[in-house]
Each structure stands twice: as structure tokens, then as C-alpha cells.
Design a protein around this motif. Structure first.
Motif, short mmCIF file in Angstrom:
data_model
loop_
_atom_site.label_atom_id
_atom_site.label_comp_id
_atom_site.label_asym_id
_atom_site.label_seq_id
_atom_site.Cartn_x
_atom_site.Cartn_y
_atom_site.Cartn_z
N LEU A 182 0.60 -1.05 0.28
CA LEU A 182 0.31 -0.23 0.11
C LEU A 182 1.04 1.52 0.07
N ASP A 183 1.88 0.94 1.01
CA ASP A 183 3.07 1.96 0.71
C ASP A 183 3.02 2.10 -0.70
N VAL A 184 3.63 1.97 -2.04
CA VAL A 184 4.15 1.77 -2.77
C VAL A 184 3.06 2.09 -3.59
N ILE A 185 1.88 1.97 -3.57
CA ILE A 185 0.56 2.98 -4.12
C ILE A 185 0.60 3.88 -4.22
N ARG A 186 0.88 4.38 -3.01
CA ARG A 186 0.44 5.53 -2.25
C ARG A 186 1.58 6.25 -3.17
N ARG A 187 2.91 5.82 -2.82
CA ARG A 187 3.66 7.06 -3.29
C ARG A 187 3.82 6.80 -4.95
N ARG A 188 3.10 6.19 -5.69
CA ARG A 188 3.13 5.87 -7.74
C ARG A 188 1.30 7.48 -7.64
N MET A 189 0.91 6.90 -6.30
CA MET A 189 -0.60 7.82 -6.97
C MET A 189 0.01 8.99 -6.51
N GLN A 190 0.51 9.55 -5.91
CA GLN A 190 0.80 10.90 -5.80
C GLN A 190 1.95 11.23 -6.78
N MET A 191 2.12 11.02 -7.70
CA MET A 191 3.02 11.71 -8.50
C MET A 191 2.92 12.12 -9.94
N VAL A 192 0.35 11.24 -9.74
CA VAL A 192 0.11 11.62 -10.82
C VAL A 192 -0.74 12.66 -10.70
N GLY A 193 -0.14 12.83 -12.06
CA GLY A 193 -0.99 14.70 -12.33
C GLY A 193 0.52 15.47 -12.21
N TRP A 194 1.92 15.71 -11.97
CA TRP A 194 2.61 15.94 -12.32
C TRP A 194 3.51 15.72 -13.29
N LYS A 195 3.30 16.40 -14.42
CA LYS A 195 3.36 16.26 -16.07
C LYS A 195 4.87 16.11 -16.42
N ASP A 196 6.04 16.07 -15.19
CA ASP A 196 7.53 16.53 -15.76
C ASP A 196 7.91 14.40 -14.08
N ALA A 197 6.87 14.17 -14.02
CA ALA A 197 6.63 13.51 -13.15
C ALA A 197 8.10 12.04 -14.33
N ALA A 198 7.50 11.62 -15.16
CA ALA A 198 7.99 10.84 -15.65
C ALA A 198 9.30 10.51 -16.54
N SER A 199 10.27 11.92 -16.18
CA SER A 199 11.00 12.47 -16.49
C SER A 199 12.25 12.47 -15.12
N VAL A 200 11.17 12.93 -14.46
CA VAL A 200 12.38 12.81 -13.02
C VAL A 200 12.62 11.03 -12.50
N VAL A 201 11.78 10.92 -12.58
CA VAL A 201 11.82 9.35 -12.09
C VAL A 201 12.87 8.48 -13.15
N THR A 202 12.42 8.94 -14.22
CA THR A 202 14.17 8.11 -14.73
C THR A 202 15.13 9.03 -14.78
N GLY A 203 15.65 10.30 -14.69
CA GLY A 203 16.97 10.74 -14.71
C GLY A 203 17.07 10.70 -15.58
#
Length: 354
Positions: free
Chosen positions: A267-288
Motif C-alpha cells: 500500500l505504501d508503494v501504491i500511495r507513492r505512485r499515486m502521489q506522482m499522478v498529475g505531475w507532468k514532469d514525473a516520468a522524466s524525474v523518475v528516469t533521471g
């Protein structure tokens, strides 16, 4: 004349006695709530100190855990605990190891203060109701009742400080190469409010609350029940004069943290991923480096579970479990022991001042 003097003396004595009694009643009336207020402050301060000390001690592992949870599976940058920590040190240095810790402490200190205080109050109320229901004035809390008190404390603390946890997650995963740079807690809060709306501050709240019930509940239930069992059974000479040593209490806290985090981790993993939703730069952030454009969109908790398992397998629900286990065991142990030690110190000071 003599009789009048006697009457005047008696009247004066009576007045003095009445004033003394009124002063005593007034002082008692002020002192009672003062003691209660000091007790509340003592609990809150001890809980806040416990949270700040324990979380700072494991800050590098906390950051690595979050990075492992949200990184893009097609562009792995943080491969395991040791290699992940080395990569952070190499690319971001010492400051990178503690990135987001200021925000984390700003969240965890009030969270921990509210959590420990809420647990004590919930325990008192649940014990009172249990004794009323059972008719046994000497009844004590059972492990199940402690689990309920811990669950109540976790829900209250999580809900009260959730927006801080949400922005802390985003501050933690951003790197120097991230297109969007949050400059700090308040900048992140204002940016999310402006661009995504107030509801965005509570993204992932439901799995957080569902997860905090077994996590915090089991932490308190296992810790308190294990302590009680050790004091009553006195195995291996661990108990002296009905008191547990610091190392024994640390071991109880470690056991509590291990059980709680293992049950609640998906549930902590799912919570953290849901927190990234809506952040348009999230995909580039998590790949580095921004090469992958894999979408991070979930319609809700169930959808996040389904997509995570479908595209990455069941093991994805336990991404970051190793650094989290290494982090949680000492963190929970330090928090419980620090809380009790600070309360003991404040208790001694209060008695001296009285």
C-alpha cells in the motif's frame, strides 16, 4: 471593650482562614488543568523529538526507498540498496543523501507527536470502555485493543499531515536533471495547489489510511505486547526491577517495525505512485534523464494496483522493501525508545519544578 476586642480578633481570624481556603481552592483549580496541559505538552514534545531523531538517522535509506518505488521500469537507475546509495553519492554527493529530509522532518515531527499522543489518549478511552463493558476494573489492554488504539492514532496523524507527505515525496524524487524544480516545501505546496488543485494534496490518501491501520496498529500492538510479555515472563534475565533495558526496548521496537512494514508495504508503494499522478514532469524525474515518456496515470487505488501488477509483476509491490526494512527496523526502534526516554526526562524535570 474586652469582649469587643475578642469578637474583632475572632472576626479577623475567620477572615484570614476564609481567604486562605479560597486561595487554596483557587490554586487547586488552576493547578489541575496546568498539570494536564503539561502532560499533553510532554507527550507531544517527546513524540516530536522521537520522530525527528529516528527519521534523520535513516534519511538516506528513506530517499532510496522512494526512488526505487517510483522509478521507471524501462530505465533503471537505482539498482539495489548498496548500488543505489553509491549512485546517489556519486551523482549528488552528501546533500543528495539527505535530500527531502528537511521536508520529511517538517512532516514527521508533528506526525509523530500527534501519533504518540493520539495513541495514549485512544488507549485510555478504549481501556475505559473495555472495563465498563467487561465489569472488570482491573482489566488491561489486549493485543487486539492495542491494535485498535494504534490504528486510530495512525489515521489521525496521517490525515493531519498528509499534504506534507505528498510534497515530500515529490521533493525526494527530483534530481538536478529534473525539468521541474520545487525549491522547497512551501513552493511545492503552492505549485501543486495552483496547477493541480487542493485535492491533489491528498492523492494517495486512501491507500495511505488503509495501510496505516495495520502498520501503525501493529507497531504499537507488537511493541507494547512484547514489552508486557517480557516483563511478566522475565526470560533470559532481560528484566531487572520490572524495567527493560534500552537494548531490549530497541529489540522490541525492531520486531514491531518489521511486522508492521511487511504487512503494509504494498500500500505504501501504491500511495507513492499515486502521489506522482498529475505531475507532468514525473516520468522524466523518475528516469533521471527524461529519455522515457512512459505515462504514470492511475484512476484510483485499484487501478494503480492492477496496472502495477500487470506491467511489472507482483514483485513491483515490494520495490524498495530491502532499504525500507533496513530503514524501518532501526527507525521504529529509535522512535519508541527516544519517546520513552524523553518522557522520562521531562517527567523528572516536571517533578523537580513542582
Amino acid at each position: 471593650m474586652a469582649s469587643e476586642d475578642v469578637k474583632r480578633s475572632e472576626s479577623a481570624v475567620t477572615t484570614i482562614v476564609n481567604i486562605a481556603e479560597e486561595a487554596k481552592l483557587a490554586s487547586e483549580g488552576v493547578k489541575a488543568p496546568s498539570r494536564a496541559f503539561l502532560s499533553i505538552c510532554k507527550s507531544l514534545v517527546a513524540g516530536g523529538v522521537a520522530g525527528g531523531v529516528s527519521r534523520t538517522a535513516v534519511a538516506p535509506l528513506e530517499r532510496l526507498k522512494i526512488l526505487l518505488q517510483v522509478q521507471n521500469p524501462h530505465s533503471i537507475k537505482y539498482n539495489g540498496t548498496i548500488l543505489g546509495l553509491k549512485y546517489i553519492w556519486k551523482t549528488e554527493g552528501f546533500r543528495g543523501m539527505f535530500k527531502g529530509n528537511g521536508t520529511n522532518c517538517a512532516r514527521i515531527i508533528p506526525n509523530s507527536a500527534v501519533k504518540f499522543f493520539s495513541y495514549e489518549e485512544a488507549s485510555k478511552q478504549i481501556l475505559y470502555l473495555y472495563r465498563q463493558h467487561s465489569g472488570n476494573e482491573d482489566a488491561q489492554l489486549t493485543p487486539v485493543l492495542r491494535l485498535g488504539a494504534g490504528a486510530c492514532a495512525g489515521i489521525i496523524a496521517m490525515s493531519a499531515t498528509y499534504p506534507m507527505d505528498m510534497v515530500r515525496g515529490r521533493l525526494t524524487v527530483q534530481t538536478e536533471k529534473s525539468p521541474r524544480q520545487y525549491r522547497g516545501i512551501f513552493h511545492a505546496l503552492s505549485t501543486v495547489l495552483r496547477e493541480e488543485g487542493p485535492r491533489a494534496l491528498y492523492k494517495g490518501w486512501l491507500p495511505s489510511v488503509i495501510g496505516v491501520v495495520p502498520y501503525v496498529g501493529l507497531n504499537f500492538a507488537v511493541y507494547e505486547s512484547l514489552k508486557d510479555w517480557l516483563i511478566k515472563s522475565k526470560p533470559f534475565g532481560l528484566v531487572e526491577d520490572s524495567e527493560l533495558g534500552v537494548m531490549t526496548r530497541l529489540a522490541c521496537g525492531a520486531a514491531a517495525g518489521t511486522v508492521g512494514q511487511t504487512v503494509a508495504y504494498p500500500l505504501d508503494v501504491i500511495r507513492r505512485r499515486m502521489q506522482m499522478v498529475g505531475w507532468k514532469d514525473a516520468a522524466s524525474v523518475v528516469t533521471g534523464d527524461g529519455k522515457s515518456k512512459a505515462p504514470l496515470e492511475y484512476t484510483g487505488m485499484v487501478d494503480a494496483f492492477r496496472k502495477t501488477v500487470r506491467y511489472e509483476g507482483i514483485g513491483a509491490l515490494y520495490k524498495g522493501l530491502v532499504p525500507n526494512s533496513v530503514k524501518v527496523v532501526p527507525s521504529i526502534a529509535i522512535a519508541f525508545v527516544t519517546y520513552e526516554l524523553v518522557k522520562d526526562v521531562l517527567g523528572v524535570e516536571l517533578r523537580i519544578s513542582d
